[in-house]
Design a protein around this motif. Sequence first.
Motif, PDB file in Angstrom:
ATOM      1  N   TRP A  83       6.305   8.111  26.027  1.00  8.06           N
ATOM      2  CA  TRP A  83       6.041   9.212  25.109  1.00  8.06           C
ATOM      3  C   TRP A  83       7.351   9.912  24.771  1.00  8.06           C
ATOM      4  O   TRP A  83       8.072  10.350  25.658  1.00  8.06           O
ATOM      5  CB  TRP A  83       5.076  10.209  25.743  1.00  8.06           C
ATOM      6  N   GLY A  84       7.655   9.982  23.491  1.00  9.42           N
ATOM      7  CA  GLY A  84       8.881  10.626  23.053  1.00  9.42           C
ATOM      8  C   GLY A  84       8.730  11.103  21.626  1.00  9.42           C
ATOM      9  O   GLY A  84       7.612  11.198  21.089  1.00  9.42           O
TER      10      GLY A  84
ATOM     11  N   VAL B 293       1.794  10.528  15.926  1.00  9.77           N
ATOM     12  CA  VAL B 293       0.545  11.263  16.161  1.00  9.77           C
ATOM     13  C   VAL B 293       0.393  12.405  15.156  1.00  9.77           C
ATOM     14  O   VAL B 293      -0.680  12.593  14.571  1.00  9.77           O
ATOM     15  CB  VAL B 293       0.502  11.788  17.609  1.00  9.77           C
ATOM     16  N   GLU B 294       1.453  13.156  14.950  1.00 11.30           N
ATOM     17  CA  GLU B 294       1.367  14.292  14.022  1.00 11.30           C
ATOM     18  C   GLU B 294       1.181  13.825  12.577  1.00 11.30           C
ATOM     19  O   GLU B 294       0.454  14.459  11.800  1.00 11.30           O
ATOM     20  CB  GLU B 294       2.608  15.162  14.159  1.00 11.30           C
ATOM     21  N   GLN B 295       1.812  12.723  12.205  1.00  9.47           N
ATOM     22  CA  GLN B 295       1.604  12.172  10.871  1.00  9.47           C
ATOM     23  C   GLN B 295       0.150  11.739  10.696  1.00  9.47           C
ATOM     24  O   GLN B 295      -0.454  11.957   9.638  1.00  9.47           O
ATOM     25  CB  GLN B 295       2.536  10.984  10.644  1.00  9.47           C
TER      26      GLN B 295
ATOM     27  N   ALA C 285      -5.597   5.438  11.467  1.00 10.12           N
ATOM     28  CA  ALA C 285      -5.823   5.146  12.888  1.00 10.12           C
ATOM     29  C   ALA C 285      -4.508   4.766  13.541  1.00 10.12           C
ATOM     30  O   ALA C 285      -3.541   4.386  12.869  1.00 10.12           O
ATOM     31  CB  ALA C 285      -6.838   4.018  13.049  1.00 10.12           C
ATOM     32  N   ILE C 286      -4.485   4.847  14.863  1.00  6.51           N
ATOM     33  CA  ILE C 286      -3.320   4.421  15.648  1.00  6.51           C
ATOM     34  C   ILE C 286      -3.709   3.215  16.482  1.00  6.51           C
ATOM     35  O   ILE C 286      -4.679   3.251  17.246  1.00  6.51           O
ATOM     36  CB  ILE C 286      -2.827   5.562  16.553  1.00  6.51           C
ATOM     37  N   ILE C 287      -2.949   2.136  16.320  1.00  3.90           N
ATOM     38  CA  ILE C 287      -3.123   0.923  17.126  1.00  3.90           C
ATOM     39  C   ILE C 287      -2.117   0.993  18.267  1.00  3.90           C
ATOM     40  O   ILE C 287      -0.914   1.108  18.037  1.00  3.90           O
ATOM     41  CB  ILE C 287      -2.882  -0.340  16.285  1.00  3.90           C
ATOM     42  N   ALA C 288      -2.584   0.932  19.503  1.00  4.78           N
ATOM     43  CA  ALA C 288      -1.695   1.088  20.651  1.00  4.78           C
ATOM     44  C   ALA C 288      -2.217   0.300  21.847  1.00  4.78           C
ATOM     45  O   ALA C 288      -3.389  -0.107  21.885  1.00  4.78           O
ATOM     46  CB  ALA C 288      -1.548   2.564  21.013  1.00  4.78           C
TER      47      ALA C 288
ATOM     48  N   LYS D 180       1.007   6.117  26.510  1.00  2.44           N
ATOM     49  CA  LYS D 180       0.978   7.569  26.363  1.00  2.44           C
ATOM     50  C   LYS D 180       0.522   7.977  24.962  1.00  2.44           C
ATOM     51  O   LYS D 180      -0.175   8.983  24.797  1.00  2.44           O
ATOM     52  CB  LYS D 180       2.372   8.137  26.643  1.00  2.44           C
ATOM     53  N   ILE D 181       0.903   7.198  23.957  1.00  2.00           N
ATOM     54  CA  ILE D 181       0.508   7.563  22.595  1.00  2.00           C
ATOM     55  C   ILE D 181      -1.002   7.418  22.424  1.00  2.00           C
ATOM     56  O   ILE D 181      -1.643   8.236  21.747  1.00  2.00           O
ATOM     57  CB  ILE D 181       1.274   6.726  21.533  1.00  2.00           C
TER      58      ILE D 181
END
Length: 378
Positions: free
Chosen positions: A15-16, A23-25, A37-40, A45-46
């Motif tokens: 996480w940095g 995340v904010e975007q 969506a976020i693919i992780a 941490k994200i």
Amino acid sequence: MSGFRIAHFESSMEWGGQELRIVEQTEWLNAHGYPTAIIARPGSKILEQAQRRGLPTFELPLRGSLHPSTLTALLRFLKRERIDVLDCHGSRDSFYGAYVKWLTSVAVVRSRHITDPVNYKGLHGFIWRRGNHGVLVTAAKIRELLVARRFARPERVTVMPAGVDPMRFHPNVDIGNLRETLGIDGNRTVIANIGMIRPDKGQRYFVEAARTLLADSENLPPLTFIQVGEATTQTTAYREEVLKAAGDALGRDILFLGYQDEIERYLALADIVVIASVDTEAQTRLIAQAALMRRNIIATRVGGLPEMITDGETGLLCTPGDVGALCDAIRKLLSSPLLATKLRDVAYERAQREMTFEHMMSVMLEAYRQAIARTGRG
């Protein structure tokens, strides 16, 4: 074209600043009519942060740079969610993104957040050249590097400025009883370094400069130095090195405060913000945050930092890794109140024009629209 659907692909486990920016975007895009969506990877941490904020996510176990089961799962997700743009933020992500480009009609964008040399050998160079519909970078220096290496045509590389929310970062943020909580007297000047504790961020030089200035107490006002941020799992040894360098000032005049969510309160506490980076820095949002809060800024001549700070006009620049130069810059601000005020005012005015979140997102959305157009669907 508006309302298209987006997925950010980030395979980092840590996480940095890069992960926070994604995340904010994603929060902003969903709030403004762009389902995102976020693919992780599981356990990252994200993924944890995104789920905590109620954002759409997709857990994707990542096996190497190309594994049939990973690619199949990714393609199914993109089809099911009718994704129009896949934004890949790392090397492995971009390998999978290239296959998405070749096998589907999804527009693939490759984002580059750091100024490190680009891996151009073998398949890496080919993926850069042929594996995306456009590139987003966080500093003009990165764009110059990619174009010079012929990894991308100039018209396909967009420099996305660092932007932050002026409703959150502004000159009147209330710090409450933060000074009292930290034991910092009201007459002390606070000098802050904020960021992950890593060798490239230069905290060792920040601490050494702090020790030098604290030793000259007869000629300077009372000073307190704070560092906000934590080490990664790979940089714990460096953190111990930095703490050791603080010596007997640790816990008294040099405070390490760890990771903090409400970063604006610590910026509001600071009189001077120091970015002591020695390597890999692009355009950091910390400069935008500090400028919008009317803090004085000292940064090094690394990566994209000189793109954000005009020396002697909006802040002061110094040579990376040069403790003496950093001390001189701090002394200059402490001894010249009129200069300090001028730098803060000009930086604030520029940040209001060029460093807000809205401005940053407008640039990014236009890059996405151009990428979609290059698929032939625009």
